[in-house]
Write a protein that holds these residues in place. Structure first.
Motif, PDB file in Angstrom:
ATOM      1  N   ILE A   1      23.606 -42.270  79.484  1.00 53.88           N
ATOM      2  CA  ILE A   1      23.669 -43.715  79.721  1.00 53.88           C
ATOM      3  C   ILE A   1      24.796 -44.037  80.701  1.00 53.88           C
ATOM      4  N   ALA A   2      25.936 -43.383  80.532  1.00 52.77           N
ATOM      5  CA  ALA A   2      27.071 -43.615  81.434  1.00 52.77           C
ATOM      6  C   ALA A   2      26.698 -43.286  82.871  1.00 52.77           C
ATOM      7  N   ASN A   3      25.958 -42.201  83.079  1.00 54.47           N
ATOM      8  CA  ASN A   3      25.535 -41.824  84.427  1.00 54.47           C
ATOM      9  C   ASN A   3      24.559 -42.846  85.006  1.00 54.47           C
ATOM     10  N   ILE A   4      23.646 -43.341  84.157  1.00 48.22           N
ATOM     11  CA  ILE A   4      22.697 -44.348  84.631  1.00 48.22           C
ATOM     12  C   ILE A   4      23.433 -45.626  85.038  1.00 48.22           C
ATOM     13  N   LEU A   5      24.404 -46.046  84.229  1.00 50.65           N
ATOM     14  CA  LEU A   5      25.185 -47.244  84.559  1.00 50.65           C
ATOM     15  C   LEU A   5      25.926 -47.063  85.877  1.00 50.65           C
ATOM     16  N   SER A   6      26.478 -45.883  86.075  1.00 50.06           N
ATOM     17  CA  SER A   6      27.179 -45.589  87.328  1.00 50.06           C
ATOM     18  C   SER A   6      26.225 -45.629  88.514  1.00 50.06           C
ATOM     19  N   ASP A   7      25.061 -44.990  88.347  1.00 48.14           N
ATOM     20  CA  ASP A   7      24.073 -44.962  89.438  1.00 48.14           C
ATOM     21  C   ASP A   7      23.520 -46.358  89.721  1.00 48.14           C
ATOM     22  N   LEU A   8      23.316 -47.153  88.665  1.00 49.61           N
ATOM     23  CA  LEU A   8      22.785 -48.506  88.835  1.00 49.61           C
ATOM     24  C   LEU A   8      23.790 -49.384  89.581  1.00 49.61           C
ATOM     25  N   THR A   9      25.056 -49.265  89.237  1.00 49.02           N
ATOM     26  CA  THR A   9      26.089 -50.024  89.941  1.00 49.02           C
ATOM     27  C   THR A   9      26.137 -49.628  91.410  1.00 49.02           C
ATOM     28  N   GLU A  10      26.055 -48.322  91.675  1.00 46.34           N
ATOM     29  CA  GLU A  10      26.066 -47.836  93.048  1.00 46.34           C
ATOM     30  C   GLU A  10      24.876 -48.379  93.833  1.00 46.34           C
ATOM     31  N   ALA A  11      23.701 -48.341  93.209  1.00 40.20           N
ATOM     32  CA  ALA A  11      22.498 -48.849  93.881  1.00 40.20           C
ATOM     33  C   ALA A  11      22.613 -50.346  94.149  1.00 40.20           C
ATOM     34  N   HIS A  12      23.123 -51.088  93.172  1.00 40.23           N
ATOM     35  CA  HIS A  12      23.239 -52.542  93.308  1.00 40.23           C
ATOM     36  C   HIS A  12      24.184 -52.931  94.440  1.00 40.23           C
ATOM     37  N   ASN A  13      25.233 -52.138  94.661  1.00 40.18           N
ATOM     38  CA  ASN A  13      26.252 -52.484  95.649  1.00 40.18           C
ATOM     39  C   ASN A  13      25.837 -52.192  97.080  1.00 40.18           C
ATOM     40  N   ASN A  14      24.735 -51.488  97.249  1.00 39.94           N
ATOM     41  CA  ASN A  14      24.397 -51.039  98.591  1.00 39.94           C
ATOM     42  C   ASN A  14      23.146 -51.720  99.132  1.00 39.94           C
ATOM     43  N   MET A  15      22.872 -51.454 100.398  1.00 37.05           N
ATOM     44  CA  MET A  15      21.953 -52.283 101.169  1.00 37.05           C
ATOM     45  C   MET A  15      20.513 -52.257 100.667  1.00 37.05           C
ATOM     46  N   ASN A  16      20.033 -51.114 100.195  1.00 33.91           N
ATOM     47  CA  ASN A  16      18.622 -50.998  99.809  1.00 33.91           C
ATOM     48  C   ASN A  16      18.420 -51.233  98.319  1.00 33.91           C
ATOM     49  N   ASN A  17      19.246 -52.117  97.756  1.00 31.16           N
ATOM     50  CA  ASN A  17      19.220 -52.284  96.298  1.00 31.16           C
ATOM     51  C   ASN A  17      17.879 -52.804  95.780  1.00 31.16           C
ATOM     52  N   PHE A  18      17.159 -53.594  96.583  1.00 31.29           N
ATOM     53  CA  PHE A  18      15.875 -54.119  96.118  1.00 31.29           C
ATOM     54  C   PHE A  18      14.883 -52.981  95.816  1.00 31.29           C
ATOM     55  N   TYR A  19      15.095 -51.826  96.484  1.00 33.35           N
ATOM     56  CA  TYR A  19      14.180 -50.708  96.318  1.00 33.35           C
ATOM     57  C   TYR A  19      14.714 -49.673  95.331  1.00 33.35           C
ATOM     58  N   THR A  20      16.035 -49.561  95.230  1.00 32.65           N
ATOM     59  CA  THR A  20      16.623 -48.506  94.392  1.00 32.65           C
ATOM     60  C   THR A  20      16.970 -48.960  92.982  1.00 32.65           C
ATOM     61  N   GLU A  21      17.172 -50.263  92.777  1.00 31.72           N
ATOM     62  CA  GLU A  21      17.562 -50.754  91.455  1.00 31.72           C
ATOM     63  C   GLU A  21      16.453 -50.646  90.394  1.00 31.72           C
ATOM     64  N   PRO A  22      15.208 -51.002  90.705  1.00 34.69           N
ATOM     65  CA  PRO A  22      14.204 -51.090  89.636  1.00 34.69           C
ATOM     66  C   PRO A  22      14.037 -49.823  88.804  1.00 34.69           C
ATOM     67  N   ALA A  23      13.965 -48.665  89.448  1.00 36.06           N
ATOM     68  CA  ALA A  23      13.756 -47.420  88.698  1.00 36.06           C
ATOM     69  C   ALA A  23      14.921 -47.158  87.750  1.00 36.06           C
ATOM     70  N   LEU A  24      16.132 -47.454  88.206  1.00 37.23           N
ATOM     71  CA  LEU A  24      17.311 -47.229  87.363  1.00 37.23           C
ATOM     72  C   LEU A  24      17.379 -48.258  86.239  1.00 37.23           C
ATOM     73  N   ALA A  25      17.000 -49.507  86.539  1.00 36.85           N
ATOM     74  CA  ALA A  25      16.978 -50.536  85.495  1.00 36.85           C
ATOM     75  C   ALA A  25      15.969 -50.163  84.405  1.00 36.85           C
ATOM     76  N   LYS A  26      14.816 -49.662  84.818  1.00 35.31           N
ATOM     77  CA  LYS A  26      13.800 -49.219  83.855  1.00 35.31           C
ATOM     78  C   LYS A  26      14.319 -48.056  83.019  1.00 35.31           C
ATOM     79  N   GLN A  27      14.983 -47.100  83.687  1.00 34.43           N
ATOM     80  CA  GLN A  27      15.521 -45.939  82.986  1.00 34.43           C
ATOM     81  C   GLN A  27      16.568 -46.358  81.950  1.00 34.43           C
ATOM     82  N   LEU A  28      17.432 -47.299  82.323  1.00 28.31           N
ATOM     83  CA  LEU A  28      18.447 -47.786  81.396  1.00 28.31           C
ATOM     84  C   LEU A  28      17.794 -48.477  80.207  1.00 28.31           C
ATOM     85  N   TYR A  29      16.792 -49.301  80.475  1.00 32.16           N
ATOM     86  CA  TYR A  29      16.098 -50.011  79.394  1.00 32.16           C
ATOM     87  C   TYR A  29      15.442 -49.026  78.421  1.00 32.16           C
TER      88      TYR A  29
END
Length: 486
Positions: free
Chosen positions: A325-353
């Motif tokens: 879970i800690a790794n997913i949170l880290s990866d999700l934060t990284e994805a959210h902060n960067n330019m292609n977040n609309f494409y990279t966030e959903p898979a990580l958000a689903k994984q966290l859920y």
């Protein structure tokens, strides 16, 4: 070099400013006609000559403030060329490239492995980062966080640079946009980058840390050497204690470290451990768990020995699943902060859920603060737009918050990463929507009143903390109960 501005705020005659501006206008007219002749749009393509003058009238005196060698600063040269062409969006891109290049050099000159250790929380990713050439694998947002953790820049500088990074992502040629940059804004950002990065001095404490990191790999410390370092540790700010402990951990578990290096670190771990924050100790426990479950046997063995030397066994996760879970949170934060977040966030958000389930089922409460902060931070967006494919997962997680998590969510406007976004109307709107999702957790009393007060606040929530009613009725409660202010 002579100053470019005289007492009348004009370029000195020796620089032939009139000829320069006439030349710029002629070139612009030629290019406008050429582009139009081939059937392409030729209006509002470049900034006006007046805007370019605003930059050139101040350019040289600001560039002259750089007090380090400029001979390799090619991106600043490209910045000036782009300004002359009226392509301010391209100029901003080059300015940011110059700034990131300089920050990378600062990291290399300090200690690149130390930077990776304090910045990269995902143990799998950290294992793949070895040397200077791997710095390009670090996203710009994470690089800024890293140099802040290393105390190479302070909080104010971080916020200024992160704003420039944000504008670079959404108003430069890095991303399609219709935003018009002014000459004064561009020259102001140039000055900030020069003062905050190019002319960045290294503090005495950082010089000592740099020397220590070099010495542990080349010198055998005696007991008297260790005793002499105790006063140095005690004068370190908590943030630097945290970063140094993370750095020691990274060096200690590295299979490239020799016995002498590990012995040096082993003697210093107990002293530094007691000075570090609980959050840092928890993160080291998470890293051990991740190494363990991913069968990195040698590194996991070293990590466990590190925790044993620190008497930190209580920070080993009860359920090693939490490291995932800690790794997913880290990866999700990284994805959210960067330019292609609309494409990279959903898979990580689903994984966290999927990991937390319908009832925010976390194996232990130690990760709750990070979990709530990350979900809220991503849900309120970056101010530019909503990642729709991830939005439903965030809503499901928020709606399933426990009472404790809901309380943290209510107070999350005090989290620094969330607070700095609340000047954006979209972020404020999303935060208020989040409050409606957790409202059933508060039946009465101060929390319910605070929720209603924030929900009906008439302006952007960045102004909330300065509101007289807030200060009188809620400030003490927030300071007492917010986990993000400790």
């Amino acid at each position: 070099m002579n100053e470019i501005i005289d007492s009348n705020n004009n370029l000195p005659e020796k620089y032939s400013p009139k000829e320069l501006y006439v030349s710029l206008e002629k070139t612009e007219n030629i290019m406008t006609n050429l582009i139009g002749s081939v059937g392409l749009p030729n209006e509002n393509i470049v900034m006006t000559t007046i805007d370019r003058k605003k930059v050139f009238n101040n350019l040289q005196v600001i560039i002259d403030e750089i007090n380090v060698d400029k001979s390799s600063m090619f991106y600043l040269s490209k910045f000036i060329y782009a300004v002359s062409s009226g392509l301010f969006d391209a100029a901003l891109n080059y300015l940011w490239d110059a700034t990131i290049t300089e920050l990378r050099m600062r990291i290399i000159n300090f200690n690149v492995e130390y930077f990776f250790d304090v910045t990269v929380t995902n143990t799998e990713k950290r294992a793949k980062l070895k040397n200077d050439s791997d710095l390009v694998k670090i996203q710009d947002a994470d690089l800024l966080v890293g140099v802040k953790k290393m105390e190479l820049i302070d909080d104010i500088t971080y916020n200024e640079l992160d704003h420039i990074r944000y504008m670079r992502n959404w108003s430069s040629t890095a991303h399609p946009n219709d935003f018009q940059l002014s000459g004064y804004k561009l020259i102001d950002w140039l000055e900030i980058c020069i003062e905050s990065v190019f002319n960045l001095p290294v503090s005495p404490l950082n010089l000592e840390i740099k020397k220590l990191l070099a010495d542990i790999k080349t010198t055998t410390f005696t007991s008297s050497d260790i005793s002499a370092k105790k006063p140095f540790f005690s004068k370190l700010p908590t943030n630097q204690c945290n970063s140094l402990l993370k750095g020691f951990f990274g060096i200690f578990i590295s299979q490239e470290s020799n016995t002498e290096t590990r012995t040096n670190i082993a003697q210093m771990i107990p002293e530094l451990w007691v000075l570090a924050s609980k959050e840092t100790k928890v993160s080291i426990g998470f890293k051990y768990g991740n190494l363990k479950i991913n069968s990195h046997t040698a590194e996991a063995t070293s990590a466990r020995r590190f925790l044993d030397l620190a008497n930190g066994q209580s920070f080993i996760p009860n359920d090693l699943r939490i490291s995932e879970i800690a790794n997913i949170l880290s990866d999700l934060t990284e994805a959210h902060n960067n330019m292609n977040n609309f494409y990279t966030e959903p898979a990580l958000a689903k994984q966290l859920y999927q990991f937390v389930g319908d009832h925010s089922n976390l194996p232990t409460s130690s990760i709750n603060d990070q979990y709530v902060s990350t979900v809220i931070n991503c849900y309120i967006t970056n101010g530019n737009g909503i990642a729709w494919s991830a939005d439903d997962y965030y809503k499901k997680m928020i709606a399933s918050f426990t009472d404790d998590q809901a309380q943290k969510a209510l107070l999350s406007f005090t989290d620094s990463l969330i607070s700095m976004k609340l000047d954006f109307p979209l972020c404020t709107k999303q935060f208020k929507t989040m409050l409606s999702l957790i409202s059933t957790h508060f039946a009465s009393g101060t929390p319910q009143n605070l929720l209603n007060f924030i929900s009906s606040f008439p302006t952007n929530l960045s102004k909330l903390k300065n509101d007289a009613t807030y200060k009188k009725s809620y400030e003490h409660y927030v300071q007492t109960y917010s986990p993000f202010l400790n």
